[in-house]
Design a protein around this motif. Structure first.
Motif, PDB file in Angstrom:
ATOM      1  N   SER A 198       0.812  -1.223   0.000  1.00  0.00           N
ATOM      2  CA  SER A 198       0.000   0.000   0.000  1.00  0.00           C
ATOM      3  C   SER A 198       0.844   1.272   0.000  1.00  0.00           C
ATOM      4  O   SER A 198       0.293   2.357  -0.164  1.00  0.00           O
ATOM      5  CB  SER A 198      -0.930   0.013   1.216  1.00  0.00           C
ATOM      6  N   LYS A 250       2.838   3.904  -1.686  1.00  0.00           N
ATOM      7  CA  LYS A 250       2.844   4.346  -3.077  1.00  0.00           C
ATOM      8  C   LYS A 250       3.722   5.568  -3.256  1.00  0.00           C
ATOM      9  O   LYS A 250       3.693   6.498  -2.450  1.00  0.00           O
ATOM     10  CB  LYS A 250       1.416   4.666  -3.539  1.00  0.00           C
ATOM     11  N   GLU A 281       4.460   8.522  -6.087  1.00  0.00           N
ATOM     12  CA  GLU A 281       4.024   9.199  -7.314  1.00  0.00           C
ATOM     13  C   GLU A 281       5.071  10.239  -7.668  1.00  0.00           C
ATOM     14  O   GLU A 281       5.282  11.189  -6.921  1.00  0.00           O
ATOM     15  CB  GLU A 281       2.671   9.887  -7.122  1.00  0.00           C
ATOM     16  N   TYR A 288       2.718   8.175   0.174  1.00  0.00           N
ATOM     17  CA  TYR A 288       1.588   7.985   1.072  1.00  0.00           C
ATOM     18  C   TYR A 288       1.161   6.523   1.041  1.00  0.00           C
ATOM     19  O   TYR A 288       1.576   5.740   0.162  1.00  0.00           O
ATOM     20  CB  TYR A 288       0.413   8.893   0.690  1.00  0.00           C
ATOM     21  N   THR A 300      -1.921   4.055   0.526  1.00  0.00           N
ATOM     22  CA  THR A 300      -3.208   4.114  -0.154  1.00  0.00           C
ATOM     23  C   THR A 300      -4.353   3.682   0.749  1.00  0.00           C
ATOM     24  O   THR A 300      -5.498   4.110   0.544  1.00  0.00           O
ATOM     25  CB  THR A 300      -3.177   3.216  -1.399  1.00  0.00           C
ATOM     26  N   ASP A 301      -4.076   2.825   1.734  1.00  0.00           N
ATOM     27  CA  ASP A 301      -5.138   2.373   2.632  1.00  0.00           C
ATOM     28  C   ASP A 301      -5.276   3.242   3.876  1.00  0.00           C
ATOM     29  O   ASP A 301      -6.092   2.932   4.758  1.00  0.00           O
ATOM     30  CB  ASP A 301      -4.903   0.921   3.047  1.00  0.00           C
ATOM     31  N   PRO A 351      -8.313   9.940   0.106  1.00  0.00           N
ATOM     32  CA  PRO A 351      -8.182  10.277  -1.325  1.00  0.00           C
ATOM     33  C   PRO A 351      -8.402  11.756  -1.617  1.00  0.00           C
ATOM     34  O   PRO A 351      -7.766  12.311  -2.521  1.00  0.00           O
ATOM     35  CB  PRO A 351      -9.267   9.410  -1.987  1.00  0.00           C
ATOM     36  N   VAL A 408      -5.140  13.522  -0.898  1.00  0.00           N
ATOM     37  CA  VAL A 408      -4.160  13.281  -1.966  1.00  0.00           C
ATOM     38  C   VAL A 408      -4.475  14.142  -3.185  1.00  0.00           C
ATOM     39  O   VAL A 408      -3.584  14.764  -3.782  1.00  0.00           O
ATOM     40  CB  VAL A 408      -4.141  11.783  -2.334  1.00  0.00           C
ATOM     41  N   GLN A 409      -5.753  14.194  -3.561  1.00  0.00           N
ATOM     42  CA  GLN A 409      -6.141  14.993  -4.715  1.00  0.00           C
ATOM     43  C   GLN A 409      -5.910  16.474  -4.465  1.00  0.00           C
ATOM     44  O   GLN A 409      -5.494  17.212  -5.379  1.00  0.00           O
ATOM     45  CB  GLN A 409      -7.615  14.736  -5.042  1.00  0.00           C
ATOM     46  N   ILE A 447       0.822  12.957   3.963  1.00  0.00           N
ATOM     47  CA  ILE A 447       1.485  12.798   2.661  1.00  0.00           C
ATOM     48  C   ILE A 447       2.869  13.415   2.751  1.00  0.00           C
ATOM     49  O   ILE A 447       3.014  14.561   3.196  1.00  0.00           O
ATOM     50  CB  ILE A 447       0.670  13.469   1.539  1.00  0.00           C
TER      51      ILE A 447
END
Length: 530
Positions: free
Chosen positions: A200, A202, A204, A220, A222-223, A227, A230-231, A284
């Motif tokens: 999990s 990740k 980017e 970060y 993912t679990d 979200p 992150v966006q 993050i």
């Protein structure tokens, strides 16, 4: 060795290009350097590609290029001088290319053999535009262009020099890890991956800066990370308008919530273990290539007073150290202003013996108490900056000058009082206890000196309330930075002013998006109410 490679790679292609009408084709505009001009696709003709590459790069001297034949097909090899590992390049790429024999070969057959039948590098990618080509070249890749193929192949063979992994210089510890981030972002990724071996986790990565094309990496879980958070971080970074990004400080203004505050809502760390602990709570991390500091968003105010050593000590001692840091921070901000306010407006609050000593020392000085405090603290900041910027062999001269001139000669000459020297020393020591808050503390102490010298204790009280209101109003991506103190949450205070034992900390997992006052969960709460 580099000069030999440079001459070997450059001579053949330059000669052929000049024979075809000069190094810069008349159809290519001179001075091409913007990313917009380079957003064109590669051509199938190798020589046309090589000439355009030289034109786009303005015939820079560190671009090495060479054409060879692989089974009768022309192949162009490009690299940046000093960016690759020549031994790896020779053994892994040059030897197989020179020995391979492909029957009835054409450009597509050679490209298929390189892409499907060989492993020149673990990081091997195809690209189609000049923009991608220069991005790979300047990141330490070796680029292959094949005649008759309108795409290129980039092979990661980085061999540039960088500082080895060493102990962090800004976040010292006693019992924790001795590893600190370094400048190359790929090395920093490996240090994080070694500590969190979860699928999990990740990374980017994408470039920022129109000219520097600096690689930044979002880290970060993912679990765990929300979200929407992150966006929101992606959208903030997409608004970056700088042509060049050289450190994490270029990104911080785009990630901060309310700029009208002396406190930042973006944290920095030089320690991989600290970053891993933060992203495990839903935060993050942002790694920037070329700097050993990682950014953390969102960042709470209470985290300035936490360190990895706190979790290695016994809970009672870790709590004591944490409370000591809070006390030192308030001392560094308010002590000079309180001293001026009490001695000028409320001297009756001091013991008689101490008041007589202060009056005797200040009787010989020509300045008022507020002016004296302002001047002496300003001199201290000048000395600190001089000692910080001077070369290390002569940096000790600043401390000698400060001790002799300010600590002794100034008092003897009657320029400043001896009690004021003690206040400056105590304020300076307290400001070093929480180094991440030194910047706001250094500015705020001057503000409270003026406020205390003008309105006394009433002004200090009003200033403190305004500062507290500013902190409570500050948010980072919809999360109050004063949480869980404001808004209050008794359950989350187990790791705030004091630290509970790991038996209690491990029972309830903290996610930053679930803190009281968080606006990230507004939609979830609305759905529950419906």
């Amino acid at each position: 060795m580099n000069n030999i490679w440079k001459e070997m790679f450059s001579s053949q292609n330059n000669k052929k290009a000049q024979e075809q009408g000069g190094l810069f084709d008349s159809s290519i505009p001179q001075g091409v350097g913007s990313r917009k001009d380079a957003q064109v696709r590669l051509q199938k003709d190798l020589m046309e590609n090589m000439v355009k590459i030289r034109a786009f790069s303005q015939n820079t001297s560190d671009l090495l290029d060479r054409q060879i034949e692989v089974s009768g097909v022309k192949v162009g090899i490009l690299m940046c001088e000093g960016m690759i590992n020549l031994q790896m390049f020779t053994q892994i790429m040059v030897r197989p290319l020179s020995e391979v024999s492909i029957p009835n070969a054409d450009g597509e057959a050679v490209a298929h053999w390189v892409s499907k039948n060989t492993v020149f590098s673990g990081d091997q990618k195809e690209f189609f535009t000049y923009d991608e080509l220069f991005t790979f070249l300047m990141a330490g890749f070796v680029v292959l262009l094949i005649d008759g193929v309108d795409r290129g192949i980039a092979c990661g063979m980085q061999g540039f020099n960088f500082r080895s992994v060493s102990e962090p210089s800004t976040e010292m510890n006693i019992t924790g890890s001795r590893e600190g981030f370094v400048e190359p972002v790929r090395i920093n990724q490996t240090m994080i991956r070694r500590r969190i071996r979860s699928p999990s986790l990740k990374f980017e990565m994408y470039p920022v800066g129109q000219k520097s094309r600096t690689d930044i990496c979002l880290v970060y879980l993912t679990d765990t990370a929300d979200p929407k958070l992150v966006q929101a971080v992606r959208e903030k970074l997409s608004n970056l308008s700088s042509d060049i990004v050289l450190s994490q400080g270029y990104l911080s203004p785009y990630l901060e919530g309310n700029p009208k505050s002396p406190f930042s809502s973006v944290g920095t760390t030089e320690r991989p273990d600290t970053l891993c602990a933060k992203i495990n709570e839903g935060r993050i991390g942002i790694l920037v290539d070329g700097t050993p500091f990682a950014l953390i968003v969102p960042y709470l105010f209470s985290e300035h007073f936490q360190s990895m050593d706190d979790y290695s000590y016994r809970p009672y001692y870790g709590s004591f150290i944490r409370l000591l840091k809070y006390f030192a921070f308030f001392l560094s901000v308010f002590l000079p202003g309180l001293y001026v306010a009490i001695t000028v407006f409320s001297p009756q609050m001091l013991p008689d013996s101490l008041l007589f000593n202060i009056a005797a020392s200040e009787q010989q000085t020509p300045f008022s108490m507020m002016t004296e405090a302002f001047i002496i603290h300003l001199i201290y900041e000048i000395m600190r900056e001089a000692g910080l910027r001077l070369p290390r062999p002569v940096g000790h001269a600043v401390s000698i000058i400060g001790a002799l001139v300010i600590g002794d000669a100034a008092v003897q000459a009657g320029i400043i009082g001896s009690s004021m020297v003690m206040v400056v020393a105590l304020t300076a020591l307290s400001s070093f206890v929480v180094p991440s808050l030194y910047e706001p503390a250094a500015v705020l102490k001057f503000v409270f000196i003026i406020v205390g010298g003008t309105w006394g204790l009433f002004g200090i009280s009003v200033g403190f309330v305004l500062l507290l209101c500013n902190l409570c109003a500050l948010e980072s991506f919809g999360i109050p930075i004063m949480a869980p103190t404001s808004p209050w949450s008794a359950a989350d205070l187990r790791d705030n002013f004091w630290r509970s034992s790991w038996k209690k900390l491990g029972k309830l997992r903290l996610h930053v998006q679930n803190l009281p006052g968080s606006r990230l969960n507004e939609n979830k709460e609305d759905k529950k109410s419906c």
